[in-house]
Design a protein around this motif. Structure first.
Motif, PDB file in Angstrom:
ATOM      1  N   LEU A 116       5.904  -5.271   1.519  1.00  0.00           N
ATOM      2  CA  LEU A 116       6.589  -4.515   2.552  1.00  0.00           C
ATOM      3  C   LEU A 116       6.165  -4.976   3.938  1.00  0.00           C
ATOM      4  O   LEU A 116       5.050  -5.464   4.124  1.00  0.00           O
ATOM      5  N   HIS A 117       7.053  -4.799   4.898  1.00  0.00           N
ATOM      6  CA  HIS A 117       6.728  -5.100   6.294  1.00  0.00           C
ATOM      7  C   HIS A 117       5.560  -4.216   6.736  1.00  0.00           C
ATOM      8  O   HIS A 117       5.508  -3.032   6.394  1.00  0.00           O
ATOM      9  N   TYR A 118       4.644  -4.782   7.495  1.00  0.00           N
ATOM     10  CA  TYR A 118       3.435  -4.036   7.876  1.00  0.00           C
ATOM     11  C   TYR A 118       3.755  -2.738   8.601  1.00  0.00           C
ATOM     12  O   TYR A 118       2.987  -1.762   8.532  1.00  0.00           O
ATOM     13  N   ILE A 119       4.893  -2.677   9.276  1.00  0.00           N
ATOM     14  CA  ILE A 119       5.219  -1.487  10.071  1.00  0.00           C
ATOM     15  C   ILE A 119       5.425  -0.270   9.161  1.00  0.00           C
ATOM     16  O   ILE A 119       5.227   0.872   9.586  1.00  0.00           O
ATOM     17  N   VAL A 120       5.807  -0.511   7.889  1.00  0.00           N
ATOM     18  CA  VAL A 120       5.970   0.600   6.939  1.00  0.00           C
ATOM     19  C   VAL A 120       4.643   1.317   6.734  1.00  0.00           C
ATOM     20  O   VAL A 120       4.581   2.552   6.682  1.00  0.00           O
ATOM     21  N   TRP A 121       3.550   0.530   6.647  1.00  0.00           N
ATOM     22  CA  TRP A 121       2.232   1.125   6.413  1.00  0.00           C
ATOM     23  C   TRP A 121       1.677   1.808   7.663  1.00  0.00           C
ATOM     24  O   TRP A 121       0.746   2.591   7.576  1.00  0.00           O
ATOM     25  N   VAL A 122       2.270   1.515   8.796  1.00  0.00           N
ATOM     26  CA  VAL A 122       1.927   2.231  10.031  1.00  0.00           C
ATOM     27  C   VAL A 122       2.746   3.519  10.132  1.00  0.00           C
ATOM     28  O   VAL A 122       2.220   4.599  10.439  1.00  0.00           O
ATOM     29  N   CYS A 123       4.045   3.406   9.836  1.00  0.00           N
ATOM     30  CA  CYS A 123       4.955   4.523  10.066  1.00  0.00           C
ATOM     31  C   CYS A 123       4.906   5.585   8.966  1.00  0.00           C
ATOM     32  O   CYS A 123       5.153   6.759   9.240  1.00  0.00           O
ATOM     33  N   ALA A 124       4.609   5.191   7.713  1.00  0.00           N
ATOM     34  CA  ALA A 124       4.553   6.184   6.632  1.00  0.00           C
ATOM     35  C   ALA A 124       3.478   7.242   6.892  1.00  0.00           C
ATOM     36  O   ALA A 124       3.769   8.445   6.869  1.00  0.00           O
ATOM     37  N   PRO A 125       2.218   6.853   7.150  1.00  0.00           N
ATOM     38  CA  PRO A 125       1.214   7.884   7.468  1.00  0.00           C
ATOM     39  C   PRO A 125       1.499   8.590   8.792  1.00  0.00           C
ATOM     40  O   PRO A 125       1.170   9.774   8.947  1.00  0.00           O
ATOM     41  N   LEU A 126       2.137   7.881   9.739  1.00  0.00           N
ATOM     42  CA  LEU A 126       2.496   8.503  11.016  1.00  0.00           C
ATOM     43  C   LEU A 126       3.511   9.625  10.789  1.00  0.00           C
ATOM     44  O   LEU A 126       3.373  10.730  11.341  1.00  0.00           O
ATOM     45  N   ALA A 127       4.519   9.350   9.942  1.00  0.00           N
ATOM     46  CA  ALA A 127       5.518  10.375   9.629  1.00  0.00           C
ATOM     47  C   ALA A 127       4.891  11.526   8.855  1.00  0.00           C
ATOM     48  O   ALA A 127       5.217  12.695   9.079  1.00  0.00           O
ATOM     49  N   LEU A 128       3.972  11.202   7.947  1.00  0.00           N
ATOM     50  CA  LEU A 128       3.305  12.233   7.158  1.00  0.00           C
ATOM     51  C   LEU A 128       2.466  13.149   8.054  1.00  0.00           C
ATOM     52  O   LEU A 128       2.469  14.375   7.901  1.00  0.00           O
ATOM     53  N   LEU A 129       1.769  12.547   9.012  1.00  0.00           N
ATOM     54  CA  LEU A 129       1.004  13.335   9.980  1.00  0.00           C
ATOM     55  C   LEU A 129       1.946  14.197  10.817  1.00  0.00           C
ATOM     56  O   LEU A 129       1.653  15.368  11.100  1.00  0.00           O
ATOM     57  N   GLY A 130       3.077  13.619  11.190  1.00  0.00           N
ATOM     58  CA  GLY A 130       4.061  14.378  11.954  1.00  0.00           C
ATOM     59  C   GLY A 130       4.578  15.581  11.180  1.00  0.00           C
ATOM     60  O   GLY A 130       4.738  16.671  11.737  1.00  0.00           O
TER      61      GLY A 130
END
Length: 302
Positions: A116-130
């Motif tokens: 997966l594109h690295y941004i997925v691993w940044v945005c998935a936990p970011l969305a979960l925190l949100g």
């Protein structure tokens, strides 16, 4: 355009949480699911037939198998979520359902070896925190319903992963949606007659919730998801669809008079940032590579 279509779907689903909760004042979860899914499937059948007739090639046996698996995951995710809402709060349910944001990239990487594109691993936990902050940065004491909703997130993850691929394989997103709705509705109807009281009286008491969930949340929302996911990777789609919790909070504010705390607004911003980043960063990088191609030998820009 695909991203915009899926955001519309999350908006419809977010408002549906209120209908899902209130419907069970008059009927069981399986009865409600059977009503909404059979209604939604029947409504879009004419569109599905028109779409199917436009395709020269028939649906393959492999595609039919995927549709049946997809309908099973869809039914199990719906049933566990709906049954969980009998005792879980809407706040907890919104957050716990959103756990598929984490499950999708995890399953794709661990079991399907997808890079997966690295941004997925940044945005998935970011969305979960949100999602967590959106729900007040707290969870009420866990009850049985919370564990049911948490389990549903696994099947929603499977649904998100399979839907786009199946719709693209058949070139019939509306047809796939119609069959999934009707099959899930039939599964629910059988379970409802076996485990619950199903009669016209309970349907009359909850007809408003059935109509909203059947026409908008099911026929419109899930069909838009199927159309949009043909063009968006599953891991990215999971992050975009996490906006459902945001619209659930907006619906609660408009209908129930609930208000977000300051930390809740911050959570909404994080979800929005995650959605924007997961869609824009890969596009910007792709355009940059077109303008400045990389030498495969020296790994330097040409």
């Amino acid at each position: 355009m695909a991203t915009f279509i899926m955001i519309i779907a999350t908006m419809v689903w977010g408002f549906a949480f209120i209908a899902q909760k209130s419907a069970m004042d008059s009927m069981g979860p399986l009865t409600f699911l059977a009503s909404r899914y059979l209604l939604g499937g029947i409504v879009i059948l004419p569109l599905a037939w028109f779409e199917h007739k436009r395709q020269a090639e028939p649906i393959s046996k492999r595609a039919w198998g995927l549709i049946f698996i997809l309908s099973a995951a869809f039914f199990l995710g719906s049933w566990l979520q709906q049954a969980g809402l009998l005792t879980a709060t809407v706040t907890n349910a919104g957050f716990l359902t959103g756990l598929y944001v984490f499950f999708v990239p995890f399953i794709l990487t661990l079991f399907f070896r997808q890079k997966l594109h690295y941004i997925v691993w940044v945005c998935a936990p970011l969305a979960l925190l949100g999602l967590y902050l959106l729900n007040g940065a707290r969870l009420d004491n866990f009850v049985v319903g919370d564990f049911l909703v948490m389990s549903s997130a696994i099947f929603w993850a499977v649904h998100v992963m399979m839907l786009g691929y199946t719709a693209a394989l058949t070139k019939r997103p509306i047809t796939v949606s119609a069959f999934v709705f009707i099959l899930a509705g039939l599964y629910s109807l059988g379970g409802g007659f076996a485990l619950e009281t199903v009669n016209l009286e309970v349907l009359q008491l909850g007809w408003k919730e059935i109509v909203y969930a059947g026409l908008l949340s099911t026929a419109v929302g899930f069909t838009l998801q199927a159309i949009g996911q043909q063009h968006v990777p599953a891991a990215n789609a999971a992050i975009i669809l996490s906006g459902e919790s945001l619209f659930a909070a907006i619906g609660a504010a408009l209908v129930l008079g609930e208000r977000l705390s300051l930390v809740g607004y911050f959570g909404a911003v994080l979800i929005f940032i995650a959605i924007v980043l997961v869609e824009t960063v890969p596009i910007i990088q792709a355009k940059r590579k077109q303008k400045h191609p990389i030498d495969p030998v020296t790994n330097l820009e040409l």
